[in-house]
Design a protein around this motif. Structure first.
Motif, PDB file in Angstrom:
ATOM      1  N   HIS A 105      39.991  36.800  45.895  1.00 23.13           N
ATOM      2  CA  HIS A 105      40.802  35.573  45.904  1.00 23.13           C
ATOM      3  C   HIS A 105      41.207  35.140  44.492  1.00 23.13           C
ATOM      4  O   HIS A 105      41.318  33.955  44.211  1.00 23.13           O
ATOM      5  CB  HIS A 105      40.078  34.432  46.637  1.00 23.13           C
ATOM      6  CG  HIS A 105      39.654  34.790  48.021  1.00 23.13           C
ATOM      7  ND1 HIS A 105      40.546  35.002  49.034  1.00 23.13           N
ATOM      8  CD2 HIS A 105      38.430  35.009  48.557  1.00 23.13           C
ATOM      9  CE1 HIS A 105      39.895  35.325  50.137  1.00 23.13           C
ATOM     10  NE2 HIS A 105      38.604  35.335  49.873  1.00 23.13           N
ATOM     11  N   SER A 127      51.517  41.533  45.906  1.00 15.74           N
ATOM     12  CA  SER A 127      50.165  41.703  46.427  1.00 15.74           C
ATOM     13  C   SER A 127      49.495  42.884  45.746  1.00 15.74           C
ATOM     14  O   SER A 127      50.023  43.997  45.754  1.00 15.74           O
ATOM     15  CB  SER A 127      50.228  41.929  47.934  1.00 15.74           C
ATOM     16  OG  SER A 127      48.941  42.098  48.448  1.00 15.74           O
ATOM     17  N   LYS A 184      43.735  40.271  50.104  1.00 17.41           N
ATOM     18  CA  LYS A 184      43.537  40.122  51.542  1.00 17.41           C
ATOM     19  C   LYS A 184      44.748  39.417  52.153  1.00 17.41           C
ATOM     20  O   LYS A 184      45.530  38.767  51.471  1.00 17.41           O
ATOM     21  CB  LYS A 184      42.271  39.296  51.833  1.00 17.41           C
ATOM     22  CG  LYS A 184      41.016  39.869  51.236  1.00 17.41           C
ATOM     23  CD  LYS A 184      40.576  41.064  51.999  1.00 17.41           C
ATOM     24  CE  LYS A 184      39.245  41.559  51.449  1.00 17.41           C
ATOM     25  NZ  LYS A 184      38.962  42.889  51.807  1.00 17.41           N
ATOM     26  N   TYR A 185      44.846  39.500  53.465  1.00 16.07           N
ATOM     27  CA  TYR A 185      45.925  38.833  54.192  1.00 16.07           C
ATOM     28  C   TYR A 185      45.832  37.316  54.010  1.00 16.07           C
ATOM     29  O   TYR A 185      46.840  36.633  53.873  1.00 16.07           O
ATOM     30  CB  TYR A 185      45.849  39.201  55.680  1.00 16.07           C
ATOM     31  CG  TYR A 185      46.892  38.528  56.526  1.00 16.07           C
ATOM     32  CD1 TYR A 185      48.215  38.952  56.494  1.00 16.07           C
ATOM     33  CD2 TYR A 185      46.557  37.469  57.365  1.00 16.07           C
ATOM     34  CE1 TYR A 185      49.175  38.332  57.270  1.00 16.07           C
ATOM     35  CE2 TYR A 185      47.506  36.850  58.146  1.00 16.07           C
ATOM     36  CZ  TYR A 185      48.818  37.287  58.099  1.00 16.07           C
ATOM     37  OH  TYR A 185      49.763  36.666  58.853  1.00 16.07           O
ATOM     38  N   ALA A 186      44.619  36.796  53.965  1.00 20.83           N
ATOM     39  CA  ALA A 186      44.419  35.349  53.782  1.00 20.83           C
ATOM     40  C   ALA A 186      44.983  34.885  52.437  1.00 20.83           C
ATOM     41  O   ALA A 186      45.464  33.755  52.330  1.00 20.83           O
ATOM     42  CB  ALA A 186      42.940  35.004  53.878  1.00 20.83           C
ATOM     43  N   ASP A 187      44.932  35.745  51.419  1.00 25.31           N
ATOM     44  CA  ASP A 187      45.500  35.390  50.118  1.00 25.31           C
ATOM     45  C   ASP A 187      47.011  35.200  50.227  1.00 25.31           C
ATOM     46  O   ASP A 187      47.574  34.288  49.621  1.00 25.31           O
ATOM     47  CB  ASP A 187      45.188  36.464  49.079  1.00 25.31           C
ATOM     48  CG  ASP A 187      43.696  36.599  48.813  1.00 25.31           C
ATOM     49  OD1 ASP A 187      42.960  35.629  49.061  1.00 25.31           O
ATOM     50  OD2 ASP A 187      43.281  37.681  48.363  1.00 25.31           O
ATOM     51  N   VAL A 208      48.678  34.340  52.921  1.00 27.57           N
ATOM     52  CA  VAL A 208      48.906  33.094  53.653  1.00 27.57           C
ATOM     53  C   VAL A 208      48.681  31.895  52.734  1.00 27.57           C
ATOM     54  O   VAL A 208      49.461  30.936  52.736  1.00 27.57           O
ATOM     55  CB  VAL A 208      47.989  33.024  54.897  1.00 27.57           C
ATOM     56  CG1 VAL A 208      48.055  31.660  55.552  1.00 27.57           C
ATOM     57  CG2 VAL A 208      48.363  34.109  55.890  1.00 27.57           C
ATOM     58  N   ASP A 209      47.631  31.950  51.909  1.00 32.88           N
ATOM     59  CA  ASP A 209      47.334  30.855  50.985  1.00 32.88           C
ATOM     60  C   ASP A 209      48.447  30.660  49.969  1.00 32.88           C
ATOM     61  O   ASP A 209      48.822  29.525  49.669  1.00 32.88           O
ATOM     62  CB  ASP A 209      46.005  31.096  50.266  1.00 32.88           C
ATOM     63  CG  ASP A 209      44.809  30.955  51.180  1.00 32.88           C
ATOM     64  OD1 ASP A 209      44.974  30.373  52.277  1.00 32.88           O
ATOM     65  OD2 ASP A 209      43.719  31.421  50.816  1.00 32.88           O
ATOM     66  N   ASP A 266      51.366  29.050  51.604  1.00 31.97           N
ATOM     67  CA  ASP A 266      51.070  27.623  51.780  1.00 31.97           C
ATOM     68  C   ASP A 266      51.303  26.862  50.476  1.00 31.97           C
ATOM     69  O   ASP A 266      51.848  25.757  50.480  1.00 31.97           O
ATOM     70  CB  ASP A 266      49.624  27.419  52.236  1.00 31.97           C
ATOM     71  CG  ASP A 266      49.432  27.695  53.708  1.00 31.97           C
ATOM     72  OD1 ASP A 266      50.436  27.712  54.448  1.00 31.97           O
ATOM     73  OD2 ASP A 266      48.277  27.897  54.129  1.00 31.97           O
TER      74      ASP A 266
END
Length: 178
Positions: free
Chosen positions: A80, A136, A141-144, A146-147, A150
């Protein structure tokens, strides 16, 4: 149903009052519990899914040039971590200096503060909006992703693009991230 039987003592010489048998019927309480359970299940409102709107441009063979002064590149890394630099990384063009890579995180004083500061700086210098290039890394990660999307919505970034990580950008990263 619950029943409690207590035998009378046989050794006593005095006549005692005979103990009453206690009977507890649990059926109405179980019925009430199931009625309440079904009532609350049927009357609750479930959380509505929140969807992020993402508009992708139409693929065009014409590439849009980006000014170096208005560009910011964000690279998502392992654990992250977020790496960023201002300007463009063009190692083949000797007039473009090698960018300085900075490291931050997704905390409130991390990439969000950086994006807001860069946006205010661009507005004060009247250079127009910041164009953010999001890349990337290998360990992201995929969550990164998305973050960071956001964060683009929260900070009100109007121009950003998802691009591939180039070899020149990969060489800017620390050795553990390559």
């Amino acid at each position: 149903m619950a029943t409690i039987d207590q035998p009378a003592p046989k050794d006593s010489k005095k006549p005692r009052a005979r103990p009453h048998k206690f009977h507890l019927d649990m059926t109405p309480m179980v019925d009430l519990a199931f009625l309440l359970l079904t009532f609350f299940m049927l009357t609750t409102t479930f959380a509505k899914p929140r969807v992020m709107e993402l508009v992708m441009p139409v693929k065009s063979p014409i590439l849009t040039p980006i000014k170096e002064s208005g560009a910011m590149t964000i690279i998502l890394g392992k654990g992250h971590r977020v790496y960023y630099y201002l300007g463009l990384n063009a190692p083949k063009d000797p007039s473009v200096p090698v960018p300085v890579l900075h490291s931050t995180n997704f905390g409130p004083h991390g990439i969000r503060q950086t994006l807001l500061t860069q946006r205010v700086s661009q507005q004060q210098r009247q250079l127009g909006p910041v164009f953010v290039l999001i890349k990337s890394g290998l360990g992201a990660k995929y969550a990164d992703m998305v973050d960071i999307l956001d964060e683009m919505n929260i900070t009100g970034q109007s121009k950003y693009a998802l691009t591939d990580l180039s070899l020149a950008d990969r060489q800017l990263l620390p050795p553990t991230e390559r």
